[in-house]
Design an enzyme around this catalytic site. Structure first.
Site, PDB file in Angstrom:
ATOM      1  N   TYR A 138       0.821  -1.213   0.000  1.00  0.00           N
ATOM      2  CA  TYR A 138       0.000   0.000   0.000  1.00  0.00           C
ATOM      3  C   TYR A 138       0.854   1.262   0.000  1.00  0.00           C
ATOM      4  O   TYR A 138       0.453   2.285  -0.543  1.00  0.00           O
ATOM      5  CB  TYR A 138      -0.899   0.031   1.243  1.00  0.00           C
ATOM      6  CG  TYR A 138      -2.261  -0.569   1.053  1.00  0.00           C
ATOM      7  CD1 TYR A 138      -2.397  -1.883   0.632  1.00  0.00           C
ATOM      8  CD2 TYR A 138      -3.405   0.176   1.303  1.00  0.00           C
ATOM      9  CE1 TYR A 138      -3.650  -2.441   0.486  1.00  0.00           C
ATOM     10  CE2 TYR A 138      -4.665  -0.381   1.154  1.00  0.00           C
ATOM     11  CZ  TYR A 138      -4.789  -1.684   0.755  1.00  0.00           C
ATOM     12  OH  TYR A 138      -6.031  -2.232   0.602  1.00  0.00           O
ATOM     13  N   LYS A 189       2.584 -15.228   2.648  1.00  0.00           N
ATOM     14  CA  LYS A 189       2.777 -15.956   1.390  1.00  0.00           C
ATOM     15  C   LYS A 189       4.267 -16.284   1.317  1.00  0.00           C
ATOM     16  O   LYS A 189       4.979 -15.912   0.387  1.00  0.00           O
ATOM     17  CB  LYS A 189       2.292 -15.091   0.208  1.00  0.00           C
ATOM     18  CG  LYS A 189       2.289 -15.808  -1.127  1.00  0.00           C
ATOM     19  CD  LYS A 189       1.221 -16.876  -1.263  1.00  0.00           C
ATOM     20  CE  LYS A 189       1.388 -17.625  -2.567  1.00  0.00           C
ATOM     21  NZ  LYS A 189       0.505 -18.802  -2.689  1.00  0.00           N
ATOM     22  N   ASP A 221      -3.523 -17.939   0.438  1.00  0.00           N
ATOM     23  CA  ASP A 221      -4.510 -18.613  -0.431  1.00  0.00           C
ATOM     24  C   ASP A 221      -5.249 -19.694   0.348  1.00  0.00           C
ATOM     25  O   ASP A 221      -6.468 -19.827   0.263  1.00  0.00           O
ATOM     26  CB  ASP A 221      -3.842 -19.168  -1.700  1.00  0.00           C
ATOM     27  CG  ASP A 221      -2.602 -20.001  -1.425  1.00  0.00           C
ATOM     28  OD1 ASP A 221      -2.061 -19.957  -0.300  1.00  0.00           O
ATOM     29  OD2 ASP A 221      -2.164 -20.713  -2.356  1.00  0.00           O
ATOM     30  N   ASP A 245      -6.720  -6.708   3.972  1.00  0.00           N
ATOM     31  CA  ASP A 245      -7.801  -6.010   3.259  1.00  0.00           C
ATOM     32  C   ASP A 245      -8.725  -7.039   2.620  1.00  0.00           C
ATOM     33  O   ASP A 245      -9.949  -6.987   2.761  1.00  0.00           O
ATOM     34  CB  ASP A 245      -7.192  -5.103   2.178  1.00  0.00           C
ATOM     35  CG  ASP A 245      -8.247  -4.393   1.357  1.00  0.00           C
ATOM     36  OD1 ASP A 245      -9.215  -3.879   1.955  1.00  0.00           O
ATOM     37  OD2 ASP A 245      -8.106  -4.350   0.116  1.00  0.00           O
ATOM     38  N   ASP A 249     -12.703  -8.559   4.055  1.00  0.00           N
ATOM     39  CA  ASP A 249     -13.953  -8.511   3.273  1.00  0.00           C
ATOM     40  C   ASP A 249     -14.569  -9.905   3.189  1.00  0.00           C
ATOM     41  O   ASP A 249     -15.783 -10.074   3.318  1.00  0.00           O
ATOM     42  CB  ASP A 249     -13.690  -8.017   1.839  1.00  0.00           C
ATOM     43  CG  ASP A 249     -13.926  -6.516   1.687  1.00  0.00           C
ATOM     44  OD1 ASP A 249     -13.643  -5.774   2.657  1.00  0.00           O
ATOM     45  OD2 ASP A 249     -14.377  -6.078   0.619  1.00  0.00           O
TER      46      ASP A 249
END
Ligand code: IPM
Ligand code: MG
Length: 354
Positions: A138, A189, A221, A245, A249
């Protein structure tokens, strides 16, 4: 308690009005608070040509806590990045050092039917996502769009985390887990990314200071898949800015609606900005359709984390539960057999239940 109220764009002003109504009702009961409003996001761009005007940033800096609505809208999508509404949010987070983003995803028993997952999968689920908020891809430099030698353009961003950034968010994760079911899952990851490799090493080091918390690691994942397969395996998840983020959601939908989820973004001293995790929803703005409960619950989090008012926060949360138990539903959480209400009516019902 001085609160900066930043409603923003789209449904922002509608949902904020409901949270302010709830806080005013509590003020009548003796809670001492002062609220001051300022424009932010697209609204501030329209009025002053800047999504985060200096006066708004100053108000946020001087306040003890910030209540934030939502920013963004179609008409701003073509502006240069620095003028876009989202920059206000990112700017506030960065300028105020709000690095620890707490996003609880808890299923209200009354809303089990609103989830797209089977009731037995989600009922009783209670997850807290601790998302790092001021680093990662970001904010990483360099970033941009450049021209390659062959003439085509290339876009690039930089994912980066320093040890100290990972360490402080790891501590936030462990502290939160220690107060809950004592399970922390760090999501990365690490099989592909160098940044994640360091992330995992540092989190594992910090774990030594929290022998009472069970630490596990998961690739992002797999975490996305496990959240749908068996969300109840998680207690606290700690992860970087971008993974957080996305996963937050996803987790929100397990609870029935993103319109239910509050969040807190805290600095090192628990000064915080509180906001619903959903966006400005321009498609339903101004129609009295938005769910104000995430913002109202954000106000409860504010009272709890920044003002140590556990009792009053609990009163707001109980009032929300009561209203849901009475069967009132905004369209996002409506199911047959319940009563559909608008934004304002939902806010009034919470005040009445208080
Ligand atoms: C969030 C939002 C923001 C983010 C956007 C609006 C910049 O999606 O708070 O999750 O990506 O952090
Ligand atoms: Mg998001």
């Amino acid at each position: 308690m001085k609160i900066a109220v930043l409603p923003g764009d789209g449904i922002g002003s509608e949902i904020m009005a409901q949270a302010v109504k709830v806080l005013r009702a509590l003020a009548k009961d003796g809670l001492k608070l002062e609220m001051e409003e300022a424009p932010v996001g697209g609204a501030a761009y329209d009025a002053l040509g800047d999504p985060l005007p200096a006066a708004t940033l100053k108000l946020a800096r001087d306040a003890d806590a910030i209540l934030f609505g939502a920013v963004g809208g179609w008409k701003y999508d073509t502006l240069p990045r620095a003028k876009r509404p989202e920059q206000a949010l990112l700017g506030l987070r960065k300028e105020l050092g709000l690095f620890a983003n707490l996003r609880p995803a808890k299923v209200f028993p009354e809303l089990v039917a609103a989830s797209t997952l089977r009731p037995e999968v989600v009922s009783g689920m209670d997850i807290l996502i601790v998302r790092e908020l001021t680093g990662d891809i970001y904010f990483g430099q360099p970033r941009g769009v450049r021209k390659l030698e062959n003439g085509e353009r290339e876009g690039f961003d930089t994912m980066r985390y320093s040890e100290s950034e990972v360490r402080r968010i790891a501590h936030s994760g462990f502290r939160a887990a220690a107060k809950r079911a004592k399970k922390l899952c760090s999501v990365d990851k690490c099989n592909v990314l160098e940044t994640s490799q360091l992330w995992r090493e540092v989190v594992t080091e910090v774990a030594k200071e929290y022998p009472g918390v069970a630490l596990s690691h998961m690739y992002v994942d797999n975490a996305a898949m496990q959240l749908l397969r068996d969300p109840k395996q998680f207690d606290v998840i700690v992860t970087g800015n971008m993974f957080g983020d996305i996963l937050s959601d996803e987790a929100s939908m397990l609870t029935g609606s993103i319109g239910m989820l509050p969040s807190a973004s805290l600095d090192a001293n628990n000064k915080g900005m509180y906001e619903p995790i959903h966006g400005s929803a321009p498609d339903i703005a101004g129609k009295d359709l938005a769910n104000p409960l995430a913002t109202i619950l954000s106000a409860a989090m504010m009272l709890r984390y920044s003002f140590n008012q556990d009792g009053v926060a609990g009163r707001i949360e109980d009032a929300v539960t009561k209203v849901l138990a009475r069967g009132l539903r905004t369209p996002d959480i409506y199911s047959p057999g319940t009563e559909k209400v608008g934004t304002v009516q939902m806010g009034d019902a919470v005040v009445a239940a208080l």
